[in-house]
Motif scaffolding. Structure first.
Motif, PDB file in Angstrom:
ATOM      1  N   UNK A   1     -46.174 -24.826   4.872  1.00 53.48           N
ATOM      2  CA  UNK A   1     -45.490 -26.011   4.369  1.00 53.48           C
ATOM      3  C   UNK A   1     -45.084 -25.848   2.902  1.00 53.48           C
ATOM      4  N   UNK A   2     -45.984 -25.295   2.102  1.00 48.84           N
ATOM      5  CA  UNK A   2     -45.674 -25.149   0.676  1.00 48.84           C
ATOM      6  C   UNK A   2     -44.956 -23.835   0.398  1.00 48.84           C
ATOM      7  N   UNK A   3     -45.547 -22.700   0.878  1.00 49.15           N
ATOM      8  CA  UNK A   3     -44.932 -21.403   0.616  1.00 49.15           C
ATOM      9  C   UNK A   3     -43.634 -21.196   1.371  1.00 49.15           C
ATOM     10  N   UNK A   4     -43.712 -21.316   2.711  1.00 47.03           N
ATOM     11  CA  UNK A   4     -42.537 -21.079   3.536  1.00 47.03           C
ATOM     12  C   UNK A   4     -41.574 -22.244   3.567  1.00 47.03           C
ATOM     13  N   UNK A   5     -42.026 -23.412   3.119  1.00 45.38           N
ATOM     14  CA  UNK A   5     -41.167 -24.594   3.134  1.00 45.38           C
ATOM     15  C   UNK A   5     -40.631 -24.956   1.760  1.00 45.38           C
ATOM     16  N   UNK A   6     -41.484 -25.576   0.944  1.00 49.78           N
ATOM     17  CA  UNK A   6     -41.043 -26.096  -0.358  1.00 49.78           C
ATOM     18  C   UNK A   6     -40.594 -24.984  -1.299  1.00 49.78           C
ATOM     19  N   UNK A   7     -41.432 -23.937  -1.445  1.00 52.69           N
ATOM     20  CA  UNK A   7     -41.122 -22.868  -2.402  1.00 52.69           C
ATOM     21  C   UNK A   7     -39.829 -22.149  -2.029  1.00 52.69           C
ATOM     22  N   UNK A   8     -39.721 -21.728  -0.789  1.00 51.51           N
ATOM     23  CA  UNK A   8     -38.533 -20.983  -0.368  1.00 51.51           C
ATOM     24  C   UNK A   8     -37.266 -21.825  -0.426  1.00 51.51           C
ATOM     25  N   UNK A   9     -37.333 -23.053   0.085  1.00 48.28           N
ATOM     26  CA  UNK A   9     -36.123 -23.876   0.111  1.00 48.28           C
ATOM     27  C   UNK A   9     -35.656 -24.230  -1.304  1.00 48.28           C
ATOM     28  N   UNK A  10     -36.605 -24.545  -2.194  1.00 51.54           N
ATOM     29  CA  UNK A  10     -36.229 -24.899  -3.564  1.00 51.54           C
ATOM     30  C   UNK A  10     -35.587 -23.720  -4.285  1.00 51.54           C
ATOM     31  N   UNK A  11     -36.083 -22.509  -4.014  1.00 55.06           N
ATOM     32  CA  UNK A  11     -35.555 -21.330  -4.709  1.00 55.06           C
ATOM     33  C   UNK A  11     -34.241 -20.845  -4.101  1.00 55.06           C
ATOM     34  N   UNK A  12     -34.173 -20.798  -2.775  1.00 56.55           N
ATOM     35  CA  UNK A  12     -33.008 -20.209  -2.115  1.00 56.55           C
ATOM     36  C   UNK A  12     -31.778 -21.113  -2.195  1.00 56.55           C
ATOM     37  N   UNK A  13     -31.971 -22.430  -2.038  1.00 58.94           N
ATOM     38  CA  UNK A  13     -30.820 -23.337  -1.977  1.00 58.94           C
ATOM     39  C   UNK A  13     -30.422 -23.906  -3.339  1.00 58.94           C
ATOM     40  N   UNK A  14     -31.112 -23.478  -4.371  1.00 64.06           N
ATOM     41  CA  UNK A  14     -30.765 -23.941  -5.713  1.00 64.06           C
ATOM     42  C   UNK A  14     -29.380 -23.435  -6.111  1.00 64.06           C
ATOM     43  N   UNK A  15     -28.580 -24.250  -6.809  1.00 65.95           N
ATOM     44  CA  UNK A  15     -27.259 -23.790  -7.269  1.00 65.95           C
ATOM     45  C   UNK A  15     -27.337 -22.594  -8.213  1.00 65.95           C
TER      46      UNK A  15
ATOM     47  N   UNK B   1     -35.546 -11.355   2.332  1.00 69.82           N
ATOM     48  CA  UNK B   1     -35.633 -10.994   0.918  1.00 69.82           C
ATOM     49  C   UNK B   1     -34.383 -10.249   0.462  1.00 69.82           C
ATOM     50  N   UNK B   2     -33.942  -9.282   1.237  1.00 70.15           N
ATOM     51  CA  UNK B   2     -32.752  -8.508   0.870  1.00 70.15           C
ATOM     52  C   UNK B   2     -31.519  -9.412   0.815  1.00 70.15           C
ATOM     53  N   UNK B   3     -31.409 -10.317   1.746  1.00 71.50           N
ATOM     54  CA  UNK B   3     -30.253 -11.212   1.791  1.00 71.50           C
ATOM     55  C   UNK B   3     -30.260 -12.211   0.643  1.00 71.50           C
ATOM     56  N   UNK B   4     -31.446 -12.725   0.311  1.00 73.79           N
ATOM     57  CA  UNK B   4     -31.535 -13.798  -0.692  1.00 73.79           C
ATOM     58  C   UNK B   4     -31.736 -13.306  -2.112  1.00 73.79           C
ATOM     59  N   UNK B   5     -32.349 -12.118  -2.280  1.00 75.23           N
ATOM     60  CA  UNK B   5     -32.747 -11.621  -3.610  1.00 75.23           C
ATOM     61  C   UNK B   5     -33.575 -12.660  -4.363  1.00 75.23           C
ATOM     62  N   UNK B   6     -34.419 -13.377  -3.627  1.00 70.24           N
ATOM     63  CA  UNK B   6     -35.172 -14.490  -4.207  1.00 70.24           C
ATOM     64  C   UNK B   6     -36.596 -14.083  -4.571  1.00 70.24           C
ATOM     65  N   UNK B   7     -37.034 -14.499  -5.745  1.00 69.17           N
ATOM     66  CA  UNK B   7     -38.414 -14.245  -6.161  1.00 69.17           C
ATOM     67  C   UNK B   7     -39.394 -14.987  -5.244  1.00 69.17           C
ATOM     68  N   UNK B   8     -38.974 -16.140  -4.720  1.00 66.09           N
ATOM     69  CA  UNK B   8     -39.845 -16.914  -3.839  1.00 66.09           C
ATOM     70  C   UNK B   8     -40.090 -16.158  -2.536  1.00 66.09           C
ATOM     71  N   UNK B   9     -39.085 -15.430  -2.050  1.00 67.84           N
ATOM     72  CA  UNK B   9     -39.262 -14.626  -0.847  1.00 67.84           C
ATOM     73  C   UNK B   9     -40.259 -13.501  -1.098  1.00 67.84           C
ATOM     74  N   UNK B  10     -40.256 -12.953  -2.315  1.00 65.46           N
ATOM     75  CA  UNK B  10     -41.227 -11.910  -2.682  1.00 65.46           C
ATOM     76  C   UNK B  10     -42.641 -12.469  -2.641  1.00 65.46           C
ATOM     77  N   UNK B  11     -42.823 -13.642  -3.236  1.00 65.02           N
ATOM     78  CA  UNK B  11     -44.150 -14.265  -3.287  1.00 65.02           C
ATOM     79  C   UNK B  11     -44.646 -14.600  -1.886  1.00 65.02           C
ATOM     80  N   UNK B  12     -43.799 -15.244  -1.104  1.00 61.81           N
ATOM     81  CA  UNK B  12     -44.192 -15.630   0.257  1.00 61.81           C
ATOM     82  C   UNK B  12     -44.505 -14.402   1.104  1.00 61.81           C
ATOM     83  N   UNK B  13     -43.670 -13.372   0.987  1.00 57.99           N
ATOM     84  CA  UNK B  13     -43.886 -12.156   1.762  1.00 57.99           C
ATOM     85  C   UNK B  13     -45.168 -11.456   1.342  1.00 57.99           C
TER      86      UNK B  13
END
Length: 303
Positions: free
Chosen positions: A165-179, A251-263
Protein backbone atom coordinates in the motif's frame (compact mmCIF):
# COMPACT_ATOMS: atom_id res chain seq x y z
CA UNK A 1 -4.45 -43.36 25.59
CA UNK A 2 -4.01 -40.29 27.79
CA UNK A 3 -1.66 -37.46 26.86
CA UNK A 4 -0.41 -34.77 29.22
CA UNK A 5 -0.91 -31.26 27.85
CA UNK A 6 0.95 -28.04 28.66
CA UNK A 7 0.91 -24.54 27.20
CA UNK A 8 4.07 -23.30 25.46
CA UNK A 9 4.61 -19.56 25.68
CA UNK A 10 1.43 -17.60 26.36
CA UNK A 11 -0.89 -19.51 28.68
CA UNK A 12 -4.04 -20.95 27.11
CA UNK A 13 -6.33 -20.79 30.12
CA UNK A 14 -8.98 -23.23 28.90
CA UNK A 15 -6.42 -25.80 27.73
CA UNK A 16 -6.86 -29.15 29.55
CA UNK A 17 -3.95 -30.70 31.46
CA UNK A 18 -4.64 -34.06 29.85
CA UNK A 19 -6.59 -35.39 26.91
CA UNK A 20 -7.78 -38.87 25.99
CA UNK A 21 -7.16 -39.91 22.39
CA UNK A 22 -7.41 -43.03 20.29
CA UNK A 23 -3.95 -44.00 18.93
CA UNK A 24 -5.38 -44.69 15.46
CA UNK A 25 -7.06 -41.30 15.14
CA UNK A 26 -5.29 -38.59 13.15
CA UNK A 27 -3.34 -35.56 14.30
CA UNK A 28 -6.16 -33.46 12.85
CA UNK A 29 -8.50 -35.12 15.36
CA UNK A 30 -6.12 -34.20 18.17
CA UNK A 31 -6.02 -30.58 17.00
CA UNK A 32 -9.81 -30.45 16.75
CA UNK A 33 -10.25 -31.93 20.21
CA UNK A 34 -7.90 -29.41 21.83
CA UNK A 35 -9.39 -26.53 19.82
CA UNK A 36 -12.92 -27.43 20.92
CA UNK A 37 -11.94 -27.58 24.58
CA UNK A 38 -9.80 -24.42 24.53
CA UNK A 39 -12.36 -22.57 22.35
CA UNK A 40 -9.67 -21.61 19.83
CA UNK A 41 -9.60 -22.37 16.11
CA UNK A 42 -7.29 -25.18 15.02
CA UNK A 43 -5.37 -22.69 12.86
CA UNK A 44 -4.37 -20.80 15.99
CA UNK A 45 -2.81 -23.84 17.71
CA UNK A 46 0.60 -25.45 17.15
CA UNK A 47 1.37 -28.76 18.85
CA UNK A 48 4.91 -30.01 19.47
CA UNK A 49 6.67 -32.58 21.62
CA UNK A 50 9.18 -30.20 23.25
CA UNK A 51 9.06 -26.88 25.06
CA UNK A 52 11.36 -25.34 22.43
CA UNK A 53 8.90 -26.21 19.66
CA UNK A 54 10.97 -29.02 18.17
CA UNK A 55 9.23 -32.16 16.92
CA UNK A 56 6.32 -30.17 15.53
CA UNK A 57 3.17 -32.24 15.00
CA UNK A 58 1.33 -31.02 11.88
CA UNK A 59 -2.42 -30.63 11.69
CA UNK A 60 -2.79 -33.48 9.21
CA UNK A 61 -5.60 -35.86 8.32
CA UNK A 62 -3.04 -38.25 6.81
CA UNK A 63 -0.87 -38.88 9.89
CA UNK A 64 -2.03 -41.10 12.74
CA UNK A 65 -1.15 -40.31 16.36
CA UNK A 66 0.52 -43.71 16.67
CA UNK A 67 2.73 -42.95 13.66
CA UNK A 68 4.50 -40.03 15.37
CA UNK A 69 5.55 -42.16 18.33
CA UNK A 70 3.22 -40.72 20.97
CA UNK A 71 2.55 -43.12 23.84
CA UNK A 72 0.38 -43.16 26.94
CA UNK A 73 1.30 -40.40 29.47
CA UNK A 74 3.52 -38.54 26.95
CA UNK A 75 3.67 -34.77 27.30
CA UNK A 76 2.72 -32.49 24.40
CA UNK A 77 3.06 -28.72 24.23
CA UNK A 78 0.48 -26.40 22.67
CA UNK A 79 1.33 -22.88 21.51
CA UNK A 80 -1.14 -20.09 20.82
CA UNK A 81 -0.07 -18.56 17.51
CA UNK A 82 -2.32 -15.54 18.06
CA UNK A 83 -5.08 -14.20 15.80
CA UNK A 84 -4.91 -15.71 12.32
CA UNK A 85 -6.07 -14.66 8.88
CA UNK A 86 -6.22 -16.75 5.70
CA UNK A 87 -3.38 -16.45 3.20
CA UNK A 88 -5.84 -15.77 0.41
CA UNK A 89 -7.35 -12.86 2.34
CA UNK A 90 -3.89 -11.39 2.97
CA UNK A 91 -2.95 -11.61 -0.70
CA UNK A 92 -6.23 -10.12 -1.88
CA UNK A 93 -6.01 -7.24 0.57
CA UNK A 94 -2.35 -6.34 0.04
CA UNK A 95 -2.63 -6.31 -3.77
CA UNK A 96 -5.82 -4.27 -3.56
CA UNK A 97 -3.80 -1.32 -2.23
CA UNK A 98 -1.99 -0.44 -5.48
CA UNK A 99 -5.18 -1.16 -7.47
CA UNK A 100 -6.91 1.58 -5.48
CA UNK A 101 -4.07 4.06 -4.99
CA UNK A 102 -2.68 4.22 -8.55
CA UNK A 103 -6.03 5.02 -10.22
CA UNK A 104 -6.92 7.47 -7.45
CA UNK A 105 -3.64 9.35 -7.82
CA UNK A 106 -3.63 9.17 -11.62
CA UNK A 107 -7.21 10.38 -12.00
CA UNK A 108 -6.84 13.11 -9.39
CA UNK A 109 -3.62 14.49 -10.84
CA UNK A 110 -4.34 14.30 -14.55
CA UNK A 111 -8.08 14.83 -14.70
CA UNK A 112 -8.85 17.01 -11.70
CA UNK A 113 -5.90 19.24 -12.71
CA UNK A 114 -6.25 18.57 -16.45
CA UNK A 115 -5.84 22.26 -17.30
CA UNK A 116 -2.32 22.17 -15.80
CA UNK A 117 -0.97 18.66 -16.36
CA UNK A 118 -1.27 16.01 -19.01
CA UNK A 119 0.18 12.50 -18.66
CA UNK A 120 3.07 11.65 -20.95
CA UNK A 121 2.85 8.47 -23.08
CA UNK A 122 5.39 6.86 -20.72
CA UNK A 123 3.33 7.69 -17.63
CA UNK A 124 0.19 6.33 -19.28
CA UNK A 125 2.03 3.13 -20.22
CA UNK A 126 3.42 2.72 -16.70
CA UNK A 127 -0.05 3.12 -15.23
CA UNK A 128 -1.33 0.38 -17.55
CA UNK A 129 1.59 -1.99 -16.79
CA UNK A 130 1.34 -1.59 -13.02
CA UNK A 131 -2.42 -2.04 -13.00
CA UNK A 132 -2.16 -5.12 -15.22
CA UNK A 133 0.51 -6.56 -12.91
CA UNK A 134 -1.68 -6.34 -9.82
CA UNK A 135 -4.83 -7.50 -11.63
CA UNK A 136 -2.82 -10.58 -12.60
CA UNK A 137 -1.78 -11.07 -8.98
CA UNK A 138 -5.38 -10.90 -7.79
CA UNK A 139 -6.42 -13.38 -10.48
CA UNK A 140 -3.67 -15.78 -9.41
CA UNK A 141 -4.69 -15.45 -5.77
CA UNK A 142 -8.29 -16.44 -6.56
CA UNK A 143 -7.80 -19.04 -9.29
CA UNK A 144 -4.18 -20.27 -9.33
CA UNK A 145 -2.52 -20.37 -5.91
CA UNK A 146 -2.89 -23.35 -3.59
CA UNK A 147 -1.69 -22.51 -0.10
CA UNK A 148 0.11 -25.16 1.95
CA UNK A 149 -0.90 -23.35 5.16
CA UNK A 150 -4.46 -22.16 5.71
CA UNK A 151 -3.59 -19.08 7.75
CA UNK A 152 -0.84 -16.71 8.83
CA UNK A 153 -0.57 -14.39 11.87
CA UNK A 154 -2.75 -11.28 11.60
CA UNK A 155 0.37 -9.14 12.15
CA UNK A 156 1.67 -10.29 8.75
CA UNK A 157 -1.32 -8.62 7.09
CA UNK A 158 -0.16 -5.29 8.47
CA UNK A 159 3.49 -5.83 7.49
CA UNK A 160 2.68 -6.98 3.96
CA UNK A 161 0.13 -4.22 3.45
CA UNK A 162 2.67 -1.55 4.41
CA UNK A 163 4.97 -2.82 1.64
CA UNK A 164 2.29 -2.85 -1.06
CA UNK A 165 0.00 0.00 0.00
CA UNK A 166 2.75 2.46 0.88
CA UNK A 167 5.72 1.24 -1.19
CA UNK A 168 3.95 -0.14 -4.25
CA UNK A 169 1.05 2.29 -3.99
CA UNK A 170 1.70 5.73 -2.52
CA UNK A 171 5.47 5.93 -3.11
CA UNK A 172 5.44 4.67 -6.69
CA UNK A 173 2.37 6.60 -7.83
CA UNK A 174 3.56 9.88 -6.29
CA UNK A 175 6.98 9.56 -7.93
CA UNK A 176 6.02 8.17 -11.34
CA UNK A 177 2.99 10.37 -12.09
CA UNK A 178 4.52 13.59 -10.84
CA UNK A 179 4.86 16.31 -13.53
CA UNK A 180 8.53 16.57 -12.55
CA UNK A 181 9.10 12.83 -12.90
CA UNK A 182 11.57 11.54 -15.49
CA UNK A 183 8.63 9.54 -16.85
CA UNK A 184 7.01 12.88 -17.78
CA UNK A 185 9.83 13.64 -20.24
CA UNK A 186 9.37 13.27 -24.02
CA UNK A 187 9.10 9.68 -25.20
CA UNK A 188 12.44 7.83 -25.50
CA UNK A 189 11.82 4.65 -27.48
CA UNK A 190 14.96 2.58 -26.64
CA UNK A 191 14.30 2.48 -22.88
CA UNK A 192 10.55 2.15 -23.45
CA UNK A 193 10.94 -0.90 -25.68
CA UNK A 194 13.57 -2.47 -23.40
CA UNK A 195 11.46 -1.90 -20.29
CA UNK A 196 8.32 -3.24 -21.95
CA UNK A 197 10.21 -6.34 -23.16
CA UNK A 198 11.62 -7.08 -19.69
CA UNK A 199 8.21 -6.53 -18.09
CA UNK A 200 6.49 -8.86 -20.55
CA UNK A 201 9.05 -11.66 -20.12
CA UNK A 202 8.83 -11.27 -16.35
CA UNK A 203 5.05 -11.37 -16.24
CA UNK A 204 4.71 -14.36 -18.57
CA UNK A 205 7.47 -16.28 -16.75
CA UNK A 206 6.01 -15.49 -13.36
CA UNK A 207 2.55 -16.66 -14.41
CA UNK A 208 3.92 -19.87 -15.96
CA UNK A 209 5.96 -20.77 -12.87
CA UNK A 210 2.90 -20.18 -10.68
CA UNK A 211 0.99 -22.66 -12.84
CA UNK A 212 3.79 -25.19 -12.34
CA UNK A 213 3.69 -24.66 -8.56
CA UNK A 214 -0.08 -25.07 -8.56
CA UNK A 215 0.16 -28.49 -10.17
CA UNK A 216 2.77 -29.87 -7.77
CA UNK A 217 0.15 -30.96 -5.27
CA UNK A 218 -3.35 -32.15 -6.06
CA UNK A 219 -6.24 -30.72 -3.99
CA UNK A 220 -6.77 -32.56 -0.71
CA UNK A 221 -3.32 -34.19 -0.71
CA UNK A 222 -0.05 -33.42 1.07
CA UNK A 223 2.30 -35.15 -1.39
CA UNK A 224 4.19 -32.63 -3.49
CA UNK A 225 6.01 -33.27 -6.75
CA UNK A 226 9.40 -31.84 -7.60
CA UNK A 227 9.10 -28.63 -9.69
CA UNK A 228 10.88 -28.71 -13.06
CA UNK A 229 11.18 -26.52 -16.13
CA UNK A 230 10.99 -22.74 -16.60
CA UNK A 231 14.01 -22.11 -14.35
CA UNK A 232 13.25 -24.62 -11.59
CA UNK A 233 16.21 -26.73 -12.77
CA UNK A 234 18.53 -23.77 -12.13
CA UNK A 235 17.14 -22.00 -9.06
CA UNK A 236 14.75 -22.70 -6.20
CA UNK A 237 12.23 -19.92 -6.92
CA UNK A 238 12.30 -18.78 -10.55
CA UNK A 239 8.91 -17.16 -9.93
CA UNK A 240 10.73 -14.60 -7.77
CA UNK A 241 13.36 -14.13 -10.46
CA UNK A 242 10.68 -13.40 -13.06
CA UNK A 243 8.94 -11.05 -10.59
CA UNK A 244 12.19 -9.13 -10.21
CA UNK A 245 12.61 -8.99 -14.00
CA UNK A 246 9.13 -7.52 -14.36
CA UNK A 247 9.92 -4.74 -11.89
CA UNK A 248 13.27 -4.10 -13.56
CA UNK A 249 11.18 -3.44 -16.66
CA UNK A 250 9.15 -0.87 -14.72
CA UNK A 251 12.38 0.68 -13.45
CA UNK A 252 13.92 0.93 -16.92
CA UNK A 253 10.75 2.47 -18.33
CA UNK A 254 10.22 4.96 -15.50
CA UNK A 255 13.81 5.80 -14.45
CA UNK A 256 12.23 6.42 -11.04
CA UNK A 257 14.09 6.41 -7.73
CA UNK A 258 10.90 5.09 -6.11
CA UNK A 259 11.03 2.01 -8.36
CA UNK A 260 14.61 1.43 -7.16
CA UNK A 261 13.54 1.61 -3.51
CA UNK A 262 10.50 -0.62 -3.96
CA UNK A 263 12.47 -3.15 -6.00
CA UNK A 264 15.32 -3.24 -3.48
CA UNK A 265 13.01 -4.01 -0.55
CA UNK A 266 11.16 -6.59 -2.66
CA UNK A 267 14.37 -8.37 -3.69
CA UNK A 268 15.63 -8.62 -0.11
CA UNK A 269 12.30 -10.00 1.15
CA UNK A 270 11.95 -12.48 -1.72
CA UNK A 271 15.53 -13.56 -1.13
CA UNK A 272 14.69 -14.44 2.47
CA UNK A 273 11.59 -16.40 1.39
CA UNK A 274 13.50 -18.20 -1.37
CA UNK A 275 16.30 -19.27 0.99
CA UNK A 276 13.76 -20.66 3.45
CA UNK A 277 12.04 -22.56 0.65
CA UNK A 278 15.36 -24.11 -0.41
CA UNK A 279 15.84 -25.33 3.16
CA UNK A 280 12.34 -26.86 3.10
CA UNK A 281 12.97 -28.49 -0.27
CA UNK A 282 16.19 -30.07 1.00
CA UNK A 283 14.33 -31.51 3.96
CA UNK A 284 11.36 -32.70 1.89
CA UNK A 285 13.08 -33.99 -1.25
CA UNK A 286 16.39 -35.23 0.14
CA UNK A 287 17.04 -38.70 -1.27
CA UNK A 288 14.29 -38.43 -3.88
CA UNK A 289 15.33 -39.42 -7.37
CA UNK A 290 16.10 -36.44 -9.58
CA UNK A 291 16.47 -33.90 -6.77
CA UNK A 292 19.61 -31.77 -6.55
CA UNK A 293 19.98 -28.97 -3.99
CA UNK A 294 20.31 -25.50 -5.46
CA UNK A 295 23.10 -23.03 -4.81
CA UNK A 296 21.13 -20.14 -6.29
CA UNK A 297 17.57 -19.48 -5.10
CA UNK A 298 16.25 -16.73 -7.40
CA UNK A 299 18.69 -15.61 -10.10
CA UNK A 300 21.29 -18.00 -11.57
CA UNK A 301 24.81 -16.95 -10.68
CA UNK A 302 23.63 -13.94 -8.68
CA UNK A 303 21.35 -14.88 -5.75
Amino acid sequence: MELQVKSRGKIIWALPTQVNVWPHSTLANLYQQLATISRYSTARLRISRSMKGNDYLPNSRDILISEVGLQDADLIFVKDLGPQVSWRTVYLFEYMGPLIIHPAYYIHLFYYHRTQYKPSPTQALLFFLIMLHYIKREYETIFIHRFSNATMPLANLIKNSVHYWIGGGILLSAAIYSPSSLAARPLYLPTLYLGLFLWLIGEVGNFKTHLILRNLRQPGTTTRKLPTGWGFDKVTCPNYGFEILSWVGILVTSSSWAAVVFLAFSVVQMGVWARKKEVRYREEFRGREGYVGKRWVMIPGVW
